[in-house]
Every structure is written in C-alpha cells, then in structure tokens.
Write an enzyme that holds these catalytic residues in place. Structure first.
Site, PDB file in Angstrom:
ATOM      1  N   HIS A  53       3.374  41.243   3.348  1.00  0.00           N
ATOM      2  CA  HIS A  53       3.571  42.569   2.761  1.00  0.00           C
ATOM      3  C   HIS A  53       4.890  42.562   1.986  1.00  0.00           C
ATOM      4  O   HIS A  53       5.780  41.756   2.261  1.00  0.00           O
ATOM      5  CB  HIS A  53       3.609  43.632   3.853  1.00  0.00           C
ATOM      6  CG  HIS A  53       2.280  43.893   4.474  1.00  0.00           C
ATOM      7  ND1 HIS A  53       1.986  45.083   5.095  1.00  0.00           N
ATOM      8  CD2 HIS A  53       1.150  43.142   4.583  1.00  0.00           C
ATOM      9  CE1 HIS A  53       0.755  45.054   5.561  1.00  0.00           C
ATOM     10  NE2 HIS A  53       0.222  43.870   5.270  1.00  0.00           N
ATOM     11  N   GLU A  55       7.628  44.359   1.855  1.00  0.00           N
ATOM     12  CA  GLU A  55       8.900  44.503   2.558  1.00  0.00           C
ATOM     13  C   GLU A  55       9.243  43.240   3.341  1.00  0.00           C
ATOM     14  O   GLU A  55      10.401  42.806   3.372  1.00  0.00           O
ATOM     15  CB  GLU A  55       8.860  45.713   3.501  1.00  0.00           C
ATOM     16  CG  GLU A  55       8.596  47.030   2.806  1.00  0.00           C
ATOM     17  CD  GLU A  55       7.115  47.376   2.645  1.00  0.00           C
ATOM     18  OE1 GLU A  55       6.817  48.546   2.392  1.00  0.00           O
ATOM     19  OE2 GLU A  55       6.249  46.476   2.772  1.00  0.00           O
ATOM     20  N   SER A  78       5.243  53.953   1.354  1.00  0.00           N
ATOM     21  CA  SER A  78       5.664  54.161   2.737  1.00  0.00           C
ATOM     22  C   SER A  78       5.288  52.933   3.573  1.00  0.00           C
ATOM     23  O   SER A  78       4.132  52.508   3.562  1.00  0.00           O
ATOM     24  CB  SER A  78       4.961  55.415   3.275  1.00  0.00           C
ATOM     25  OG  SER A  78       5.318  55.682   4.603  1.00  0.00           O
ATOM     26  N   CYS A  80       4.134  50.231   6.309  1.00  0.00           N
ATOM     27  CA  CYS A  80       3.194  50.186   7.433  1.00  0.00           C
ATOM     28  C   CYS A  80       3.961  49.912   8.733  1.00  0.00           C
ATOM     29  O   CYS A  80       5.170  49.679   8.721  1.00  0.00           O
ATOM     30  CB  CYS A  80       2.149  49.095   7.182  1.00  0.00           C
ATOM     31  SG  CYS A  80       2.801  47.412   7.392  1.00  0.00           S
ATOM     32  N   CYS A  83       5.889  46.485   8.699  1.00  0.00           N
ATOM     33  CA  CYS A  83       7.098  46.499   7.874  1.00  0.00           C
ATOM     34  C   CYS A  83       8.159  47.419   8.473  1.00  0.00           C
ATOM     35  O   CYS A  83       9.351  47.127   8.406  1.00  0.00           O
ATOM     36  CB  CYS A  83       6.741  46.899   6.447  1.00  0.00           C
ATOM     37  SG  CYS A  83       5.618  45.701   5.678  1.00  0.00           S
TER      38      CYS A  83
END
Length: 146
Positions: A53, A55, A78, A80, A83
C-alpha cells in the site's frame, strides 16, 4: 509546513500508480520543516505484493530512522487498518489525508492514540479515486479485502 504542497506530491504519486495500472493512492513522508523525505505509491498490482500500500511503500522508502515521532505522513486517501497500524507503530504524530469520501479508513484509531488527523478534502484525490472505483470495482474490492 505547507500541507497543500505535500498533498500535491502525494496526489502525483497516486496519478503515477494509476498510470501504471495500479490503485491511485500516493503518500509522502515529511520532516517538521515540510521537506519530503520519502514518497510511495500503491504497488500492490504492479508487484503482486498485497502489503504494498502507498503508505507502507513510502515508509519502506524512508528506511531505518529514529525520527518517526517528528514526521508527518501524507496520503491521498484515508489509510486502511494496515497502514494505520504501521503509522501507529512508528509513532508518527500527524497524518494529512486527501479524502475519506471514497473510503473511510481506521481514523478512529488515530484519534484514540492522539494522532493529529487533517482531511484536506482534495478535489483531485476525490475525483481520481471515485473514477477508479467505478472503472475497476473488482480490483478496488480486492485491495480492501471485500
């Protein structure tokens, strides 16, 4: 610190992933002066790694550090739960997001742990993710575990 400039960098990372056929999510990590230390974009599709992901990729790109508690994480979407957990593990105190209309991540965990969360409601981030979810709903659902 200019959050809008940091968000533009995260948005550019999201666009990069989208152009590569991946999920349009981008992230940057900045120091207390707003200097970008690392960038990342979602590479889950491109690499076949379900943990890639934006981030997490960004934090991997930042390498080993001891200054996490003075940094700011910026994400086009935003974060998950994975993250969010990574951010909490390294005690990053501030998270700036582009939007949470298309996906509301684990923001409640940030609040419970005292992490400052700022939603910029970035029009580009909102439109890009909305278009992606409509174009590739199966890929989006796979990413969020549906």
């Amino acid at each position: 610190m200019d959050y809008s400039l940091l968000m533009e960098a995260a948005y550019e990372q999201a666009l990069k992933s989208y152009r590569e056929g991946g999920l349009p999510i981008g992230s940057v990590l900045a120091n207390h002066k707003g200097v970008i230390l690392a960038v990342g974009h979602n590479l889950r599709v491109q690499t076949g790694d379900p943990t890639a992901h934006a981030e997490v990729v960004c934090m991997r790109n930042a390498g080993r550090r001891r200054d996490w508690p003075s940094l700011t994480l910026v994400s086009s979407l935003s974060p998950c739960i994975m993250c969010t957990g990574t951010t909490l593990l390294y005690r990053v105190p501030r998270v700036i997001i582009g939007e949470n209309q298309n996906f509301l991540g684990a923001e409640d965990l940030f609040k419970a742990r005292g992490v400052e969360l700022i939603n910029l409601k970035h029009a580009g981030c909102i439109a890009l993710m909305d278009a992606f979810v409509k174009e590739k709903p199966d890929l989006w659902n796979e990413d969020i575990g549906v």
